[in-house]
Design a protein around this motif. Structure first.
Motif, mmCIF file in Angstrom:
data_model
loop_
_atom_site.group_PDB
_atom_site.id
_atom_site.type_symbol
_atom_site.label_atom_id
_atom_site.label_comp_id
_atom_site.label_asym_id
_atom_site.label_seq_id
_atom_site.Cartn_x
_atom_site.Cartn_y
_atom_site.Cartn_z
ATOM 1 N N GLY A 127 0.627 -1.122 0.214
ATOM 2 C CA GLY A 127 0.325 -0.130 -0.123
ATOM 3 C C GLY A 127 0.823 1.252 0.228
ATOM 4 N N GLN A 128 0.490 2.404 -0.272
ATOM 5 C CA GLN A 128 0.887 3.691 -0.945
ATOM 6 C C GLN A 128 2.428 3.425 -0.997
ATOM 7 O OE1 GLN A 128 0.083 6.545 2.426
ATOM 8 N NE2 GLN A 128 -1.230 5.283 3.627
ATOM 9 N N TYR A 129 2.399 2.511 -2.422
ATOM 10 C CA TYR A 129 3.850 3.244 -3.462
ATOM 11 C C TYR A 129 4.576 2.275 -2.899
ATOM 12 C CZ TYR A 129 0.848 6.481 -5.938
ATOM 13 O OH TYR A 129 0.524 6.597 -6.623
ATOM 14 N N GLY A 130 4.504 1.329 -1.477
ATOM 15 C CA GLY A 130 5.464 0.167 -1.086
ATOM 16 C C GLY A 130 5.500 0.827 0.316
ATOM 17 N N GLY B 30 -2.878 9.244 5.451
ATOM 18 C CA GLY B 30 -2.411 8.870 6.513
ATOM 19 C C GLY B 30 -0.736 8.970 6.374
ATOM 20 N N LEU B 31 -0.142 7.989 5.281
ATOM 21 C CA LEU B 31 1.459 8.393 4.928
ATOM 22 C C LEU B 31 1.242 10.090 3.414
ATOM 23 C CD1 LEU B 31 2.441 4.662 5.638
ATOM 24 C CD2 LEU B 31 2.651 6.929 6.668
ATOM 25 N N ALA B 32 0.248 10.362 3.494
ATOM 26 C CA ALA B 32 0.210 10.639 1.441
ATOM 27 C C ALA B 32 -1.746 11.976 1.961
ATOM 28 C CB ALA B 32 0.359 9.676 1.162
ATOM 29 N N PRO C 1 5.408 11.272 7.100
ATOM 30 C CA PRO C 1 6.369 12.017 7.024
ATOM 31 C C PRO C 1 6.814 13.173 7.257
ATOM 32 C CG PRO C 1 5.007 11.732 4.903
ATOM 33 C CD PRO C 1 4.416 10.936 5.658
ATOM 34 N N ALA C 2 7.799 13.901 7.748
ATOM 35 C CA ALA C 2 7.949 14.753 8.452
ATOM 36 C C ALA C 2 7.533 16.021 6.947
ATOM 37 C CB ALA C 2 9.524 15.182 8.331
ATOM 38 N N GLY C 3 6.670 16.776 7.333
ATOM 39 C CA GLY C 3 5.998 18.402 6.360
ATOM 40 C C GLY C 3 5.400 17.833 5.948
ATOM 41 N N LEU C 4 3.965 16.608 6.556
ATOM 42 C CA LEU C 4 3.206 16.369 5.979
ATOM 43 C C LEU C 4 1.639 16.948 5.495
ATOM 44 C CD1 LEU C 4 1.862 14.695 3.232
ATOM 45 C CD2 LEU C 4 1.122 13.142 5.627
ATOM 46 N N ALA C 5 2.097 17.054 7.633
ATOM 47 C CA ALA C 5 1.193 17.830 8.422
ATOM 48 C C ALA C 5 0.499 19.655 8.503
ATOM 49 C CB ALA C 5 1.769 17.545 9.728
ATOM 50 N N SER C 6 2.747 20.124 7.613
ATOM 51 C CA SER C 6 2.551 21.265 7.447
ATOM 52 C C SER C 6 1.916 21.371 6.244
ATOM 53 C CB SER C 6 3.835 22.293 7.963
ATOM 54 O OG SER C 6 4.852 20.924 6.734
#
Length: 281
Positions: free
Chosen positions: A97-100, A145-147, A117-122
């Motif tokens: 999932g999510q490209y691996g 979640g991860l993207a 990943p860092a930066g996703l929330a901002s």
């Protein structure tokens, strides 16, 4: 099915001979599941379970490699049941999932993945303002979640909005050390370095594959296609399958064989099973 060249036919024949050592990789949306306006209502083709279970008797393993979260693909696709049926043949079904970034298998039975990943929330905090500024506030934003995925399919001017958003979201993603993955009426933003090509190589290395087939439908599958072409360059039997449609044909020129949507993909896989079985009879 339509082979794109004589070499494509030859690759298919070589893959049939190598079927017992071959891993078959499949995208989810547009390949196993028809494209729908609401991504939360996607379901795999009704013939998929039977076709994949039969295919498992002829190949080394089957893997679904998708941009969706693994748990979402499992639920929408009924893939846990497919995994049970594949496991009954003595083989494994894998879901990347999510490209691996996330993994599940019919033997392990749990999803394993990293932290967001860092930066996703901002990025997400700025995204709302960006969509409003670009007159795309009604675009559907999917938090994976991860993207984060921005879907334009439901909009009246879906294609124009997609083209307007893509460069802006790419620039915004870069400022947060993220990357953009354009798909069919969707722009996904995620961490760099993880893509479907890497998932292909992981499967080859971990399973000791002696052949690889991959079926996909859009640019999100490009890295997987490139990885399989590299395997072919190293002498491995391979096959690249494009699931084409009226609105998406980006992979046609790279494919060995072109089929029409999920129904065509499953027909080809059923043919592969039959040909491999007859060869060993």
């Amino acid at each position: 099915m339509e082979f794109t060249s004589v070499q494509g036919e030859q690759r298919y024949a070589a893959l049939v001979r190598a079927a017992p050592e071959t891993v078959v990789g499949l995208d989810f949306d547009g390949t196993l599941a028809p494209i729908v306006d609401d991504p939360e209502k996607a379901h795999i083709h009704p013939d998929a379970d039977a076709v994949l279970t039969d295919l498992a008797t002829q190949v080394k393993a089957i893997a679904v490699i998708t941009g969706r979260p693994a748990r979402q693909a499992l639920d929408l696709g009924g893939l846990e049941q497919v995994g049970d049926d594949v496991a009954a043949t003595g083989k494994d079904l894998y879901v990347f999932g999510q490209y691996g970034n996330e993994r599940w298998s019919s033997s392990a039975r749990r999803v394993v993945g990293p932290r967001p990943p860092a930066g996703l929330a901002s990025f997400e905090r700025e995204l709302t303002r960006t969509l409003r500024r670009l007159d795309a506030a009604d675009a559907f934003v999917e938090d994976k979640g991860l993207a984060v995925a921005v879907h334009t399919r439901r909009l009246d001017d879906a294609d124009a909005t997609f083209e307007r958003l893509l460069p802006e979201l790419r620039e915004l993603a870069q400022r947060h050390d993220l990357v953009v993955e354009p798909g069919r009426s969707v722009i996904e933003v995620r961490s760099p370095g993880v893509h479907k090509g890497r998932a292909v190589r992981t499967l080859v290395e971990e399973l000791g594959a002696g052949g690889f087939a991959f079926a996909g439908d859009d640019l999100g599958d490009l890295e997987a296609f490139e990885a399989v072409r590299d395997l072919a360059g190293d002498g491995m039997p391979t096959l690249l399958i494009c699931s084409s449609s009226e609105e998406e044909n980006a992979l046609v020129d790279l494919a060995d064989v072109v089929v029409r949507g999920p129904e065509g993909v499953l027909a080809l896989l059923a043919q592969l099973s039959d040909d491999a079985r007859q060869l060993r009879a």
